[in-house]
Design an enzyme around this catalytic site. Structure first.
Site, short mmCIF file in Angstrom:
data_model
loop_
_atom_site.label_atom_id
_atom_site.label_comp_id
_atom_site.label_asym_id
_atom_site.label_seq_id
_atom_site.Cartn_x
_atom_site.Cartn_y
_atom_site.Cartn_z
N HIS A 96 15.53 -4.11 4.84
CA HIS A 96 14.65 -3.73 5.97
C HIS A 96 15.04 -4.47 7.24
O HIS A 96 14.18 -4.85 8.04
CB HIS A 96 13.18 -4.01 5.65
CG HIS A 96 12.63 -3.19 4.52
ND1 HIS A 96 11.94 -2.02 4.71
CD2 HIS A 96 12.68 -3.37 3.18
CE1 HIS A 96 11.58 -1.52 3.53
NE2 HIS A 96 12.02 -2.33 2.58
N ASN A 169 5.79 1.40 2.01
CA ASN A 169 6.89 2.30 2.37
C ASN A 169 6.34 3.67 2.73
O ASN A 169 5.16 3.95 2.52
CB ASN A 169 7.86 2.45 1.20
CG ASN A 169 8.84 1.28 1.09
OD1 ASN A 169 9.01 0.51 2.02
ND2 ASN A 169 9.47 1.17 -0.06
N TYR A 383 8.74 -12.63 -1.05
CA TYR A 383 8.52 -12.54 0.39
C TYR A 383 8.34 -13.92 1.02
O TYR A 383 8.90 -14.22 2.08
CB TYR A 383 7.33 -11.62 0.70
CG TYR A 383 7.70 -10.17 0.47
CD1 TYR A 383 7.96 -9.71 -0.82
CD2 TYR A 383 7.84 -9.27 1.50
CE1 TYR A 383 8.34 -8.40 -1.05
CE2 TYR A 383 8.22 -7.96 1.28
CZ TYR A 383 8.46 -7.53 0.00
OH TYR A 383 8.85 -6.24 -0.23
#
Ligand code: HDE
Length: 717
Positions: A96, A169, A383
């Site tokens: 991303h 998404n 993350y």
């Protein structure tokens, strides 16, 4: 003359005025000894300083020994300036990397207080600030916007009880069922490691090799090969939380939930051939669209919907609700709309906001909790970890874009770039410093995890309930309209035609046989491949799952031209009445337009009015517009007919099944472009100004799909 709305006029004019004012009040210009330009500060204006605040006298020349001599180490201004420049980059996101963000708000329209104590879902009408970042997955930061790819749809909600990051998404399922496969998936789709190409493309051996050996990816493959993977812009795509999450009420009772974002303007995608050309004509097509829409006050909007269900439904559902390669069809659990997301503010600085925003799936406020989806569990590690690498230290929550907007207090301290440390003497707890002792736990309002009962042996086994890889892939495919099915077949054939090894092509087709035999046959024929044996399926395919309209873009398409862009190609002397009527019709539809002309200076219309152009013909190909109109004078049309960029403008619009309006003179261009015999109901002659409104109404479905079978070899085969 109606106002010219094609290029976000308000914001553009505003920006120019601001910049102009600053220069005229602040600077006088001087020539330096070597002829270089010095802009010196005016009385009361902002003065250039070093980052230590020392005023700078000369920003054009390094300190040297003699005019033509060596540079001196002592020049702290030079060293500081170049040192900082040398360190401007941070690592791009490992996935991303290319993305674009904007600020806005979430407004609750239907309270969820019955099922969750999450503060953000309590009070109807209340607005919560948000930051959203859209992205592609595979390409690097400087790649083009219209890659065939999944789009990230990451939303940070700054709620009153902490930040909630819903990192989703535009496709509701994923390629893999277990986070441990993520590095392999991403390695396979990224450029191949020896040669570092292809960039931002899945059409290569490694990706399809991995896919062909990972049957759980087949459902996602159907979505990624559909037009969902080439959206018209971020404004016209859905978003999904993908995983099943939990909502917890005040008694910590759990309700399962899936999150959906639905675009107010409907879904729209571009055609593949168009995507390829957009990437050349405007690699920033998606980010420009978002920037322009917000700047012109046309704020992008989505509804937030939830699918709520309980353990009983989870037990009875044909698939495992923890399996991220499965959806719950909206026909089985309807989507309840509970709020709206509006993006109404551009970033002030791309780096400070869009690049440094750190989304973490682990960021959930009280009342929202995780399920045991193995992908989600793995993401909760990844993350936070990746942000440390990217942002260089544990204090990235101090950056304004990442900091909560509600009060917060803890004993975390120090580390790189600490900008706020706890004040006072106590930096630990428990402590006996009474009221000066700092923040305390709140058992009542604090975050509670759902007290799920877990048991079973420690294993590395995929549950049996995750084993059906094809049934929903098939359900997705049969839910598509014929044109959408064709596009899936075309996409698979295209991608596999770029795969060098025939055995990989063949292995992919062996899986497609479980999805749909006609699809497998189409792809095999398109590749000139002998039909392979079907792949071994772990479970028999359920081939009668009911089609779901919610899965089709065409069935969820727009009702009108609102929010889209018309390209109006004009020549000198073009009919002013037609042009004005087109502009009025565009405005009536709440759409925008751009003028394309032989010269960027614009054209003089038949009534003598001068219209500036937004694009020169070769800079404004028709792929940049949702529909086009060509209005020419007889002489202008003859000029266009001899110009290859003008011919491409017409033939591409035709090939991409766009609605085309034209004045009678333009037939000469169509003749030269080889289109004259193909004029169809999607080509609308503008006999007079009254036809303009009808043309814009006809554009509502956005594409004239009936044309495609006539202009595409694959369709005729
Ligand atoms: Fe991500 N993903 N992901 N992902 N993801 C990242 O975090 C990861 C997955 C998604 O605009 C990374 O900040 C793992 C699913 C978005 O800043 C990283 C797995 C979904 C964004 C990461 C997944 C997503 C990311 C890289 C498998 C949809 C961009 C940079 C378990 C629900 C956020 C970063 C933004 C970014 C890991 C799978 C969406 C490395 C391990 C499924 C929208 O942490």
């Amino acid at each position: 003359m109606p106002s010219h709305t094609g290029k976000t006029p308000g914001s553009r004019r505003g920006e120019t005025a601001k910049a102009g004012a600053r220069i005229s009040t602040s600077y006088g210009e001087l020539q330096g000894g070597g002829g270089e330009t010095h802009q010196t500060v005016a009385e009361g204006a902002e003065r250039l300083t070093t980052s230590q605040g020392a005023p700078v006298a000369d920003d054009q020349n390094t300190l040297r020994q003699g005019d033509r001599g060596p540079a001196l180490m002592e020049d702290f201004h030079f060293r500081e300036k170049v040192f900082h420049f040398d360190h401007e980059r941070i690592p791009e996101r490992v996935v991303h990397a290319r993305g674009y963000g904007a600020h806005g708000y979430f407004e609750l329209t239907d309270s969820l207080a019955d099922v969750t104590r999450a503060d953000v879902f309590q009070r109807v009408g209340e607005r919560t600030p948000v930051f959203v970042r859209f992205s592609t997955v595979a390409g690097s930061k400087g790649s083009f916007d219209l890659a065939r790819d999944v789009r990230g749809f990451a939303v940070k909600l700054y709620t009153r009880e902490g930040n909630w990051d819903l990192v989703g998404n535009n496709i509701p399922v994923f390629f893999i069922q277990d986070a441990i496969k993520f590095p392999d998936l991403i390695h396979s789709v990224k450029p191949e490691p020896d040669r570092e190409f292809p960039q931002a493309q899945s059409a290569h051996d490694n990706f399809w090799d991995f896919i062909s050996l990972t049957p759980e990816s087949l459902h996602m493959i159907m979505w990624v090969m559909s037009d969902r993977a080439i959206p018209r812009s971020f404004r016209f795509m859905e978003g999904f939380g993908v995983h099943t999450f939990r909502l917890l009420d005040a008694q910590d009772r759990s309700t399962f939930v899936k999150f959906h974002w639905k675009p107010k303007l409907g879904l729209q995608s571009v055609a593949w051939n168009e995507a390829v050309k957009i990437n050349g004509a405007d690699p920033d097509f998606h980010r420009r669209d978002l920037w322009d829409a917000i700047g012109s006050g046309d704020f992008p909007e989505w509804e937030l919907g939830v699918q709520l269900f309980d353990d009983a439904f989870a037990e009875s559902f044909a698939f495992d609700v923890l399996d991220p390669t499965k959806i719950i069809p909206e026909e089985e659990i309807p989507v309840r709309v509970v709020g709206r997301l509006v993006l109404d503010r551009r970033v002030d600085n791309f780096f400070a906001e869009t690049e440094q925003v750190a989304f973490c799936t682990q960021n959930v406020p009280p009342g929202i909790d995780f399920s045991d989806d193995p992908l989600l569990q793995g993401r909760n590690f990844s993350y936070l970890d990746t942000q440390l690498k990217r942002l260089g230290g544990p204090n990235f929550t101090h950056l304004p874009i990442n900091a909560p907007k509600c009060p917060f207090a803890h004993f975390q301290q120090d580390g790189h770039m600490a900008m706020r440390n706890p004040v006072g003497r106590a930096n630990y707890e428990p402590n006996s410093w009474g009221e000066q002792g700092g923040p305390r736990e709140d058992p009542e309002r604090g975050f509670h995890s759902f007290a799920a009962e877990e048991r079973g042996p420690k294993t590395r086994r995929r549950p049996e309930s995750f084993a059906d890889h094809y049934s929903q892939a098939r359900q997705f495919f049969v839910s598509q309209t014929p044109i959408e099915r064709k596009h899936i077949g075309d996409a698979l054939t295209f991608e596999l035609s770029k795969v060098e090894r025939p055995d990989i092509r063949s292995r992919v087709v062996s899986h497609l046989l479980h999805v749909d035999r006609t699809l497998a046959r189409t792809v095999a024929d398109g590749l000139g491949l002998d039909m392979p044996e079907p792949a071994k399926a772990a479970r028999p395919v359920v081939d009668d799952l009911p089609p779901s309209d919610a899965l089709s873009i065409v069935k969820r398409g727009p009702q009108r031209f609102e929010g889209r862009k018309l390209g109006i190609l004009l020549t000198e002397g073009a009919d002013a009445g037609l042009f004005n009527a087109l502009v009025a019709a565009v405005e009536a539809e709440k759409a925008v337009y751009e003028v394309i002309a032989p010269k960027i200076g614009g054209v003089v219309l038949s009534d003598g009015a001068k219209v500036p152009a937004d694009q020169k013909i070769d800079g404004g190909p028709s792929v940049l517009y949702d529909a086009v109109a060509i209005v020419a004078s007889p002489a202008g049309a003859t000029l266009l007919a001899g110009d290859s960029a003008a011919k491409d403008f017409a033939t591409d619009a035709f090939a991409h099944c766009k609605f085309i309006a034209y004045s009678a003179e333009v037939m000469v261009l169509f003749e030269k472009a080889g289109l004259a015999d193909d004029i169809d109901a999607g080509c609308i002659a503008l006999g007079g100004p009254k036809d303009a409104a009808a043309f814009l109404k006809a554009c509502a479905p956005l594409r004239f799909w009936d044309r495609e079978p006539k202009v595409d070899l694959d369709a005729k085969a």
